[in-house]
Scaffold this motif. Structure first.
Motif, PDB file in Angstrom:
ATOM      1  N   GLU A 272       4.651  -0.401  16.158  1.00 39.21           N
ATOM      2  CA  GLU A 272       5.219  -1.581  15.510  1.00 39.21           C
ATOM      3  C   GLU A 272       6.466  -1.280  14.696  1.00 39.21           C
ATOM      4  O   GLU A 272       6.781  -1.990  13.745  1.00 39.21           O
ATOM      5  CB  GLU A 272       4.181  -2.264  14.604  1.00 39.21           C
TER       6      GLU A 272
ATOM      7  N   PRO B 245      12.110  -1.508   0.269  1.00 42.52           N
ATOM      8  CA  PRO B 245      11.679  -2.875  -0.091  1.00 42.52           C
ATOM      9  C   PRO B 245      10.254  -2.942  -0.627  1.00 42.52           C
ATOM     10  O   PRO B 245       9.851  -3.982  -1.155  1.00 42.52           O
ATOM     11  CB  PRO B 245      11.790  -3.668   1.223  1.00 42.52           C
TER      12      PRO B 245
ATOM     13  N   LEU C 278       6.999   1.009  12.599  1.00 40.77           N
ATOM     14  CA  LEU C 278       6.737   1.515  11.243  1.00 40.77           C
ATOM     15  C   LEU C 278       7.010   3.009  11.198  1.00 40.77           C
ATOM     16  O   LEU C 278       6.401   3.778  11.937  1.00 40.77           O
ATOM     17  CB  LEU C 278       5.284   1.224  10.843  1.00 40.77           C
TER      18      LEU C 278
ATOM     19  N   ARG D 298       6.189   4.549   3.958  1.00 43.65           N
ATOM     20  CA  ARG D 298       6.229   3.801   5.211  1.00 43.65           C
ATOM     21  C   ARG D 298       7.283   2.710   5.126  1.00 43.65           C
ATOM     22  O   ARG D 298       7.355   1.989   4.117  1.00 43.65           O
ATOM     23  CB  ARG D 298       4.869   3.179   5.530  1.00 43.65           C
TER      24      ARG D 298
ATOM     25  N   VAL E 202      18.464   4.192   6.507  1.00 44.54           N
ATOM     26  CA  VAL E 202      18.188   3.625   7.831  1.00 44.54           C
ATOM     27  C   VAL E 202      19.475   3.680   8.640  1.00 44.54           C
ATOM     28  O   VAL E 202      20.446   2.966   8.332  1.00 44.54           O
ATOM     29  CB  VAL E 202      17.696   2.172   7.726  1.00 44.54           C
TER      30      VAL E 202
ATOM     31  N   PRO F 141       0.803  -1.224   0.000  1.00 43.43           N
ATOM     32  CA  PRO F 141       0.000   0.000   0.000  1.00 43.43           C
ATOM     33  C   PRO F 141       0.842   1.283   0.000  1.00 43.43           C
ATOM     34  O   PRO F 141       0.335   2.346  -0.361  1.00 43.43           O
ATOM     35  CB  PRO F 141      -0.792  -0.116   1.298  1.00 43.43           C
ATOM     36  N   TYR F 142       2.111   1.172   0.411  1.00 43.67           N
ATOM     37  CA  TYR F 142       3.009   2.343   0.433  1.00 43.67           C
ATOM     38  C   TYR F 142       4.223   2.057  -0.435  1.00 43.67           C
ATOM     39  O   TYR F 142       4.606   0.893  -0.525  1.00 43.67           O
ATOM     40  CB  TYR F 142       3.476   2.656   1.861  1.00 43.67           C
TER      41      TYR F 142
ATOM     42  N   ALA G 165       9.351  -0.361   7.583  1.00 41.16           N
ATOM     43  CA  ALA G 165       9.493  -1.076   8.856  1.00 41.16           C
ATOM     44  C   ALA G 165      10.962  -1.104   9.264  1.00 41.16           C
ATOM     45  O   ALA G 165      11.791  -1.656   8.545  1.00 41.16           O
ATOM     46  CB  ALA G 165       8.962  -2.494   8.720  1.00 41.16           C
ATOM     47  N   ALA G 166      11.272  -0.487  10.389  1.00 40.75           N
ATOM     48  CA  ALA G 166      12.651  -0.475  10.895  1.00 40.75           C
ATOM     49  C   ALA G 166      12.574  -0.406  12.407  1.00 40.75           C
ATOM     50  O   ALA G 166      12.826   0.633  13.023  1.00 40.75           O
ATOM     51  CB  ALA G 166      13.432   0.698  10.323  1.00 40.75           C
ATOM     52  N   PRO G 167      12.188  -1.529  13.033  1.00 39.30           N
ATOM     53  CA  PRO G 167      11.805  -1.515  14.458  1.00 39.30           C
ATOM     54  C   PRO G 167      12.865  -0.968  15.407  1.00 39.30           C
ATOM     55  O   PRO G 167      12.527  -0.318  16.379  1.00 39.30           O
ATOM     56  CB  PRO G 167      11.526  -2.996  14.747  1.00 39.30           C
ATOM     57  N   ASP G 168      14.143  -1.209  15.107  1.00 38.93           N
ATOM     58  CA  ASP G 168      15.178  -0.827  16.064  1.00 38.93           C
ATOM     59  C   ASP G 168      16.022   0.351  15.606  1.00 38.93           C
ATOM     60  O   ASP G 168      17.089   0.616  16.163  1.00 38.93           O
ATOM     61  CB  ASP G 168      16.082  -2.036  16.331  1.00 38.93           C
ATOM     62  N   ALA G 169      15.555   1.059  14.579  1.00 41.03           N
ATOM     63  CA  ALA G 169      16.357   2.162  14.038  1.00 41.03           C
ATOM     64  C   ALA G 169      16.200   3.420  14.875  1.00 41.03           C
ATOM     65  O   ALA G 169      15.185   3.629  15.551  1.00 41.03           O
ATOM     66  CB  ALA G 169      15.949   2.436  12.591  1.00 41.03           C
ATOM     67  N   GLN G 170      17.233   4.268  14.827  1.00 41.51           N
ATOM     68  CA  GLN G 170      17.206   5.554  15.521  1.00 41.51           C
ATOM     69  C   GLN G 170      16.758   6.678  14.594  1.00 41.51           C
ATOM     70  O   GLN G 170      16.216   7.686  15.038  1.00 41.51           O
ATOM     71  CB  GLN G 170      18.612   5.889  16.055  1.00 41.51           C
TER      72      GLN G 170
END
Lengths: 404, 404
Positions: free
Chosen positions: A71, A100, A73, A47, A92, A34-35, A49-54
């Motif tokens: 989550e 991706p 996002l 959008r 990132v 969708p993005y 997904a990079a859960p642990d990024a600063q």
């Protein structure tokens, strides 16, 4: 429930009168993603997904900071973008990567992400209910480079079924950091030609798209290969380019630039094409064009072999530098020194540019005109050094070919 | 100076007797990229620029932690890998991405990175000095799905120049999460066929590669589209698949699975191919094969239309589940209920598998044999559910076709 949802979304920065439902997934997304999506006013929401990024950013034109949400996002909505195709990347925590969520497109020497902002004139490069040609992947061995090479070849509708007809050929080149796939993916050259041929605006033709990167054993390929910001950061051992680099990592052209490609073209490519396809012979059935670095290669090759080509096109690139002083006696290897002879021999010199690219090409066209050289100048309104400029150039250029 | 360099590199974990010079860039890297590279013993070294990241990993088989070095370059050398093509990804602080240093390959529903470990038998899928066919991109409109579709079509050497010869056709399908490009990029089907035809081992044929994803308006495409781990993490709004998911995000097949593809194939694809190319008519000139989900689709389509196909191939996929109980009267839609009639009608049932994939396919082949159904069983030694298995399957399968 629905009202609450709308309010939440509005709080994320939507303009008055637009809802999240207005944001349509880019046509270049992987299936089901969708993005990124594009609003009617051409703002774009991303959008990742990079859960642990600063820190996560989008690089498209400028740098846009993303905001961390639930989550892991990260999201951002960026200001309205110019219509057409744009390469972009995600950063990132300092790693420059492709998003991706999109298909990738080979540009700046790597498989980058891309987004398509719908253009008002998108119809000319859309798949429509007209007869379609095909784009073929053709491998051939180059004696000049000592390597197998791949080109893409467009054959017009009915090429397979009308086995007695022969066709003229356009040799069409990509730009720096791209490859032989660019015109048929980013460029939609197949749909452009299909639509022009169906409307009887263009003469049916074969289009050959090769790779600018042609070096002999021992020659340095780095002029053509990955040296963008991403490439230099992730590949520290790539040597500096021959000649000084200018802004954005793009190379200056050294003196002998393009000569191996020209030699390869006459020794390997054109003979293979004329042996393999039903091609009309002679210079009046042969055109050459290219974008950016491919435009420079076109003028380098064709102006020095006018016995081989009757039509030339430079899309955002030619032998006229962006700010060069033009001297008809010496510029462009002196090809324009005798205007009357040149005009008699060459059926078309086409110079195209996006209006956001500056006045260099217009100045070159005017200088040619002042020197008495017939030429066609074309502008793509509002676009920069990007693929919509070159799609529009091809759409204006192709109908001018082979109309004898 | 040189000694110091070697010592530094050795300190990074090289095995005895191997130097960094032994690590050859993967053939799938973007031009000029030195990493990832492959050692003679098939260990692989990766490098990624992620200056501000806290944690960077390579996902290839398992998860491999990278180590931060100077200039924010993270590196790791992983244990020897099985030969052939592998998809892999990088994880930067939780973001699952493609390695920017390789070309990308559409698998698991997105453009992932890939690496090629040289195989001892790589010659059969290498570009060699033999006549080459071409792979063409063909757009066509599907009445069944109401959409434009793209397929790739291999035409054998001399197809363009021998305009009186007609050819048999193999319909060849990709696997779950891949698309119509898989066989000509990851699979090297063009070089495999070129080499077999040059050696007179295979009959010259046309190969049509379409996309498994065929849904009518209103049907749910999510069985075919991005639902891998990467896709689910970055696209939270994708609905769960029809039917329960099993390990790795791969779908179970619901009852009506594949019927729209079959309908599209007979209504749109085959008529377009037979109208466009010089094709020999009839079932004895028509084969169908596929890998994994494409093998399942092949058996679904062809076993229910044996009036249309005389040759079937399932590469790591068929109608025989990995651990199904086979009943010749009812399994596979009852296609094998009359062995004598089946054997008389069908010229080839080919079942291929990698030896690392388990005994399911061998068991299915044995069950067919016990039931009196002629079939060919082929094993790719040492390989798993990956492309080298399927390249080898095609290389063994294609010579068995159309030898009348």
């Amino acid at each position: 429930m629905k009202a609450a949802l709308v309010l939440t979304v509005l709080a994320c920065g939507l303009s008055k009168g637009q809802t999240a439902d207005d944001c349509k997934p880019s046509s270049l997304n992987i299936p089901g993603a969708p993005y990124p999506c594009v609003y009617p006013d051409h703002r774009v929401a991303f959008r990742v997904a990079a859960p642990d990024a600063q820190k996560v950013q989008v690089r498209l034109g400028g740098v846009h900071e993303m905001t961390r949400g639930p989550e892991g996002l990260w999201t951002v909505t960026i200001p309205p973008q110019v219509v057409g195709f744009h390469y972009y990347s995600i950063v990132v925590d300092g790693a420059v990567i492709a998003d991706p969520a999109t298909r990738t497109f080979f540009g700046s020497g790597w498989d980058n992400s891309g987004i398509e902002i719908p253009a008002p004139d998108a119809d000319f490069y859309a798949a429509k209910d007209v007869p379609h040609g095909q784009v073929s992947q053709r491998w051939y061995y180059s004696k000049v480079t000592g390597q197998w090479r791949r080109c893409y070849v467009y054959t017009p509708p009915d090429y397979e079924t009308n086995s007695r007809i022969r066709y003229p050929v356009l040799y069409l080149l990509h730009g720096w950091g791209e490859n032989e796939q660019g015109w048929s993916t980013q460029g939609h050259m197949d749909f452009i030609l299909d639509n022009l041929i169906a409307a009887k605006k263009a003469h049916p033709m074969i289009v050959v798209m090769d790779n600018l990167n042609a070096v002999k054993p021992g020659e340095d390929p780095s002029l053509y290969t990955a040296r963008s910001i991403i490439a230099r950061r992730s590949m520290a051992d790539i040597p500096p380019p021959p000649g000084a680099a200018r802004g954005g990592g793009r190379p200056m052209f050294p003196a002998h630039w393009g000569e191996t490609f020209t030699e390869m073209m006459f020794t390997d490519l054109i003979p293979m094409v004329e042996r393999t396809y039903r091609v009309l012979p002679g210079r009046e059935n042969r055109a050459m064009a290219g974008l950016s670095m491919g435009g420079a290669q076109t003028f380098k090759t064709a102006l020095n072999h006018l016995d081989q080509f009757a039509y030339l096109g430079g899309f955002s690139g030619s032998c006229g530098g962006r700010d060069a002083t033009f001297d008809p006696k010496t510029s462009c290897d002196g090809a324009f020194a005798d205007p009357a002879a040149f005009n008699k021999k060459v059926k078309l010199v086409f110079l195209g540019i996006g209006t956001a690219e500056g006045p260099g090409t217009k100045n070159f066209s005017d200088a040619l005109t002042s020197a008495g050289i017939h030429n066609v100048y074309f502008e793509s309104p509002g676009t920069a050094h990007e693929w919509l400029t070159w799609r529009r150039c091809l759409n204006d250029f192709a109908p001018r070919l082979f109309q004898q």
